[in-house]
Write a protein that holds these residues in place. Sequence first.
Motif, short mmCIF file in Angstrom:
data_model
loop_
_atom_site.label_atom_id
_atom_site.label_comp_id
_atom_site.label_asym_id
_atom_site.label_seq_id
_atom_site.Cartn_x
_atom_site.Cartn_y
_atom_site.Cartn_z
N LYS A 206 -12.28 11.40 -0.42
CA LYS A 206 -11.32 12.27 0.26
C LYS A 206 -12.03 13.39 1.02
N SER A 232 -3.21 8.66 9.09
CA SER A 232 -2.74 9.73 8.19
C SER A 232 -1.76 9.17 7.17
N LYS A 233 -0.85 8.34 7.61
CA LYS A 233 0.14 7.71 6.72
C LYS A 233 -0.54 6.75 5.75
N LYS A 236 -2.39 8.72 3.03
CA LYS A 236 -1.44 9.35 2.12
C LYS A 236 -0.77 8.34 1.20
N GLU A 237 -0.39 7.19 1.75
CA GLU A 237 0.39 6.22 0.98
C GLU A 237 -0.47 5.14 0.32
N LEU A 240 -3.87 7.27 -1.55
CA LEU A 240 -3.61 8.36 -2.49
C LEU A 240 -2.33 8.22 -3.31
N ASP A 241 -1.40 7.37 -2.90
CA ASP A 241 -0.16 7.23 -3.68
C ASP A 241 -0.38 6.16 -4.74
#
Length: 247
Positions: A206, A232-233, A236-237, A240-241
Amino acid sequence: MKRNEFIKISSITGLSLAIFPQLSFKNFSEEFTRNQLIGKGNPDIVGDSYTSKMHKTAKAAFNKMKSAAAKENINIEVVSAYRSFQRQKEIFEGKYKRFTSEGLSPEKAIKKIIEYSTIPGTSRHHWGTDLDIIDANAPRPANVLMPENFHGTGVFCKLKTWLNENASKFDFYEVYTDNGNRKGFKYEPWHFSYAPVSIPMLKEYKERINVKKMLSEEKIMGNEHFSEAFVSKYVKENILDINPKLL
């Protein structure tokens, strides 16, 4: 330092590790190279095949978990472990070529690929910490990595129940959980990660990897369609999700 002070500090440290075991996972000041983080070489990887190559400490922990499961007549089999950047690139680009040749736009092809497959340079399998596992003692279905095999009357239900109860004892955690609020990759009940190494690697990833720049530098097929908004999406998804226990 006086002996009494040393004992006091040691006791506090031990208590902290008991309450927050992730603190004992690894020295967070350790630095990983760019190549290690994106799957282009890691001296800590041991093994000689795609099912046996793992980070050396993950492998030791896995062998202990496998031995414990064997006592319950469960034979944990690894169907995928360490995956190099080049191998992930072959998988991704093979699907990209197939889907676009079938008429999908590049954007739709990429969206379809990332339902289950990662973009090269972003896979947790690059670290040697993540495993796709089944029970070799169960009847082998045509497609082993399907969620229905791990639930209901699925052939790997016994394995899944055992992992739910015991995997964390060996520091392995399910990555892409069955959480309706989670986005990114679909539920994978077969995918487990060795937290003592994957947590610090994700932390450095990260901090140090600019994903859009990396994909452009590595000339990934279709990278011209990776917009800032898409990347970016995706970070994030899809990166990191995950299970909060692995963050």
